[in-house]
Write an enzyme that holds these catalytic residues in place. Structure first.
Site, PDB file in Angstrom:
ATOM      1  N   CYS A  70       0.815  -1.219   0.000  1.00 46.40           N
ATOM      2  CA  CYS A  70       0.000   0.000   0.000  1.00 46.40           C
ATOM      3  C   CYS A  70       0.847   1.267   0.000  1.00 46.40           C
ATOM      4  CB  CYS A  70      -0.943  -0.001   1.191  1.00 46.40           C
ATOM      5  SG  CYS A  70      -0.091   0.074   2.783  1.00 46.40           S
ATOM      6  N   HIS A 361      -1.531   1.077   7.387  1.00 43.60           N
ATOM      7  CA  HIS A 361      -1.917   1.162   5.979  1.00 43.60           C
ATOM      8  C   HIS A 361      -1.655   2.576   5.478  1.00 43.60           C
ATOM      9  CE1 HIS A 361      -3.970  -0.088   2.367  1.00 43.60           C
ATOM     10  NE2 HIS A 361      -4.955   0.794   2.502  1.00 43.60           N
ATOM     11  N   ASN A 382      -7.994   4.759  -1.860  1.00 37.87           N
ATOM     12  CA  ASN A 382      -7.417   3.513  -1.380  1.00 37.87           C
ATOM     13  C   ASN A 382      -6.785   2.764  -2.554  1.00 37.87           C
ATOM     14  OD1 ASN A 382      -6.747   1.411   0.346  1.00 37.87           O
ATOM     15  ND2 ASN A 382      -8.779   1.277   1.257  1.00 37.87           N
TER      16      ASN A 382
END
Length: 441
Positions: A70, A361, A382
């Site tokens: 990520c 994250h 995201n």
């Protein structure tokens, strides 16, 4: 003196539970549907809407799939937003597999160097145990990506596309970590026997390189950049190197960007720079470094950068009070207190100190909603694909940001001279297992 649970206590617990029959409705719903579905708050869903007063145009979201990259996706997304706007591209992506290859090779070298350095410590020392626990992994932080970009540049996704193992990384990580732990045994013995380690390490890295080439492909030294822009005009730039590509098309001076953290614990004073021992990927690369600031300072710099049309890399604890189907992150999204009859009341600092929260994250902030000069929600890009949230985009309430955002990266022009000077000072080194050393997955 330790005491066990008695049967009298059990009877008391049961009696107390039976005294509140209203809980039976929640119990039935929770047992059938699960905690989150049964306690989802419709008021939160109605108020945390995906509408924003200030928003940077971005294309469809990327998808890290079954990997922990990520932080890499988020950073490359901030680059592609700039590139897409400049060149008039649509849904263009930079190769996450390219940066992933170099990250894993460099992390292998970083691990082996640390094993050599600590070879005279016991295997069960906290530091050696920490090193061996995860020799390398997918996760990372902003400064690790900076190190990769400065050394290796970037390429288009078409020049080094995803492979099975880049998108589903578990088997590769297992095999690579087994290889590195085996190498650790050999290197520790070699140091104690006063044997040469440089030659051994080079042979080990050659094996790692072979493993990565067989699973991820070999990174291109040059590639052709060919595309059509949104006006359908054909463009090409042939035989360009990855570093030339970054300089020519992205051209962001990453040294002008400062990682800000919000860690309100007693051991981390505000307006102080920090680093983390044994955290990194490239030996002699960009060191991990942050400036700890109050949340209002962090949010103002972030909002100012978004208002000027530039997205912001940020790291958070995404699993806390987050509903991934709708993409809502809000402190009121679940009616947990009402359902269970007790309240969890830890502060952000206490959650850090007591291991309940940390950066897990990384994503990208692409919008902010401001009403009467007050921020009430943020737009989040995201990297989990388009099937969740609002076509892959999430919405975070400002209250959620306060509690669960730990890091952003902003241009230094959004900070005061005093803060820039504070960041330039020698950082305080944190232990490797400090929560601020956690990696975004």
């Amino acid at each position: 003196m330790s005491t066990e649970i008695t049967f009298d206590q059990l009877e008391s617990f049961s009696k107390k539970w039976r005294e509140n029959p209203d809980k039976l409705v929640f119990q039935a719903s929770i047992m059938k549907n699960g905690i989150k579905a049964a306690t989802e708050n419709p008021v939160s869903k109605a108020t945390v809407q995906p509408v924003f007063s200030h928003e940077v145009h971005t294309d469809k979201v990327s998808n890290q799939q079954q990997s922990g990259r990520c932080w890499m996706f988020a950073a490359l997304n901030t680059f592609r937003h700039k590139l897409n706007g400049t060149l008039g591209l649509k849904d263009f992506e930079l190769s996450q597999n390219y940066t992933n290859f170099w990250d894993k090779l460099e992390k292998a070298n970083y691990f082996l160097e640390n094993i050599i350095e600590t070879a005279n410590e016991d295997e069960d020392s906290r530091l050696v145990s920490w090193l061996l626990d995860t020799p390398q992994q997918d996760g990372g932080q902003w400064d690790m990506l900076v190190s990769i970009i400065e050394k290796y540049g970037v390429v288009s996704k078409s020049a080094m596309p995803e492979t099975f193992q880049s998108s589903k990384s578990a088997d590769l990580n297992h095999l690579l970590n087994e290889r590195l732990r085996t190498d650790a045994v050999i290197l520790r013995k070699a140091v104690k026997e006063q044997k040469d380690t440089a030659g051994l390490k080079e042979e080990m890295l050659a094996e790692v390189y072979q493993l990565l080439v067989m699973t991820l492909g070999e990174p291109p030294k040059v590639f052709d950049f060919e595309y059509r822009n949104k006006d359908n005009e054909f463009k090409q730039d042939l035989q360009i190197t990855p570093k030339e590509f970054y300089k020519r098309y992205v051209d962001m001076d990453l040294k002008d960007y400062i990682p800000l953290i919000n860690a309100p614990t007693k051991d981390k004073p505000f307006n102080q720079a920090f680093t983390v021992d044994y955290l990194g990927n490239i030996v002699n690369g960009t060191p991990i470094k942050y400036l700890n600031v109050e949340m209002d300072v962090l949010k103002k710099a972030t909002a100012d950068q978004i208002k000027d049309g530039e997205t912001v890399w940020f790291g958070c604890d995404v699993g806390q009070l987050s509903e991934r189907t709708t993409g809502i992150m809000d402190t009121d999204i679940f009616l947990l207190n009402q359902a269970f009859g007790f309240k969890t009341a830890m502060t952000k600092a206490e959650r850090l100190d007591y291991k309940h929260s940390m950066l897990t994250h990384a994503m990208v902030l692409t919008g902010v909603n401001i009403v009467n000069n007050e921020v009430n929600r943020w737009k989040v890009e995201n990297s989990w694909g388009e099937k969740i949230g609002n076509n892959g985009y999430f919405v975070a309430s400002d209250a959620w940001m306060d509690e669960f955002t730990f890091q952003v990266v902003v241009h230094k022009k959004y900070l005061s001279k005093e803060l820039i000077e504070a960041f330039s000072n020698e950082p305080i080194a944190l232990k490797p297992w400090d929560p601020m050393g956690s990696l975004a997955l």
